[in-house]
Design a protein around this motif. Structure first.
Motif, short mmCIF file in Angstrom:
data_model
loop_
_atom_site.label_atom_id
_atom_site.label_comp_id
_atom_site.label_asym_id
_atom_site.label_seq_id
_atom_site.Cartn_x
_atom_site.Cartn_y
_atom_site.Cartn_z
N ASN A 37 168.41 4.43 88.30
CA ASN A 37 169.46 3.44 88.53
C ASN A 37 169.47 2.93 89.96
O ASN A 37 170.23 2.01 90.31
N GLY A 38 168.64 3.53 90.82
CA GLY A 38 168.54 3.07 92.20
C GLY A 38 169.73 3.41 93.06
O GLY A 38 169.85 2.93 94.19
N LYS A 39 170.63 4.26 92.55
CA LYS A 39 171.85 4.56 93.28
C LYS A 39 172.06 6.05 93.53
O LYS A 39 172.48 6.46 94.60
N THR A 40 171.80 6.86 92.52
CA THR A 40 172.12 8.29 92.62
C THR A 40 170.89 9.12 92.96
O THR A 40 169.75 8.72 92.70
N GLU A 89 160.29 4.86 93.49
CA GLU A 89 160.02 4.49 94.87
C GLU A 89 160.65 3.13 95.12
O GLU A 89 160.39 2.17 94.40
N GLU A 90 161.49 3.07 96.13
CA GLU A 90 162.15 1.82 96.45
C GLU A 90 161.26 1.00 97.36
O GLU A 90 160.90 1.41 98.45
N GLU A 120 164.30 -4.64 94.71
CA GLU A 120 163.36 -4.36 93.65
C GLU A 120 162.89 -2.91 93.72
O GLU A 120 162.67 -2.37 94.78
N GLU A 121 162.76 -2.27 92.53
CA GLU A 121 162.25 -0.91 92.44
C GLU A 121 161.02 -0.92 91.55
O GLU A 121 160.88 -1.74 90.65
N SER A 122 160.10 -0.03 91.80
CA SER A 122 158.96 0.16 90.90
C SER A 122 158.82 1.64 90.64
O SER A 122 159.33 2.48 91.39
#
Length: 256
Positions: free
Chosen positions: A147-150, A185-186, A191-193
């Motif tokens: 989720n790019g947050k936790t 990996e941010e 954008e995340e991949s």
């Protein structure tokens, strides 16, 4: 108020059941559910005998289990197992319900007998303290979740608060490639991949993070490896407590 007519019907069904099954000396209450339904006491079975168990729990709460003289209640801690016995039989002298043995692959049993548990127990003995095992710190974090947050708080094997000391035990898994896993990996703020890493590399990253972050927070880190001990062809410690204690004493000599 208790439905005494229902209790009378239950007693009658139990009596008839043991007449028809004269070889039985005990029966779980759920085994009689088809007979109870046929007698019109219950309309259907739910969760393998729940209707009769609800009746028995109500009687138990009001201390009226004596209304069903063929009932046998076997209590294991917070759990009660209900049985019927023939009117002419006495209650079992030994528990009818056998506690399930933990399978050999039970994760809790495996962990309790693991080399990590063994080594940390030796550390406890050497230091005269009891470790806080699998301690997590709010400043020691894993990678971002999908989720790019936790982020997950990373555990340490053993933490001795009095000494501000962490001990990590490294098994063979920390040194060899295992199954492939995915971590996030941010790449930039928007954008995340997904980057694919071996578990070996992921462990290495997290080990390096512990080695960096713990001292930054004034916590010492001691790493003890399986290779410090005599080990077998499965890379498991050949346990010789006297000599193993000396190895741990040397590793912790600055904290004794």
């Amino acid at each position: 108020m208790k439905d005494l007519s229902k209790i009378e019907k239950i007693n009658k069904v139990v009596e008839e059941y043991f007449k028809e099954n004269s070889s039985l000396e005990i029966a779980p209450v759920k085994a009689l559910m088809p007979a109870f339904i046929k007698a019109g006491i219950f309309t259907k079975d739910i969760k393998k005998g729940l209707p009769i168990r609800l009746v028995l729990r109500e009687l138990d709460a009001s201390n009226e289990l004596n209304l069903i003289p063929t009932l046998y209640a076997e209590r294991h801690g917070e759990h009660t197992y209900w049985y019927f016995v023939p009117a002419t039989a006495s209650a079992p002298e030994t528990p009818y319900k056998q506690e399930k043995k933990k399978p050999e692959n039970d994760p809790i049993a495996i962990r309790l007998n693991s080399d990590e548990t063994y080594v940390i127990s030796l550390c406890d003995k050497v230091l005269g303290l009891k470790a806080n095992r699998q301690k997590r710190f709010d400043f020691l974090l894993g990678d971002l979740h999908k989720n790019g947050k936790t982020q997950t708080l990373l555990p340490v094997d053993a933490y001795y608060e009095e000494l501000q000391l962490v001990v990590e035990y490294k098994e063979i898994q920390n040194y060899r490639p295992l199954a492939i896993s995915k971590i996030q990996e941010e790449e930039d703020e928007d954008e995340e991949s997904t980057k694919t890493l071996s578990r070996e590399e992921q462990r290495r990253i997290y080990d390096e993070r512990r080695a960096k972050v713990l001292p930054e927070n004034e916590i010492s880190l001691v790493v003890i490896s399986y290779s410090d001990f005599e080990y077998d062809d499965r890379n498991k410690i050949i346990r010789k407590e006297e000599s193993d204690l000396k190895i741990v004493q040397e590793a912790l000599k600055d904290f004794r």
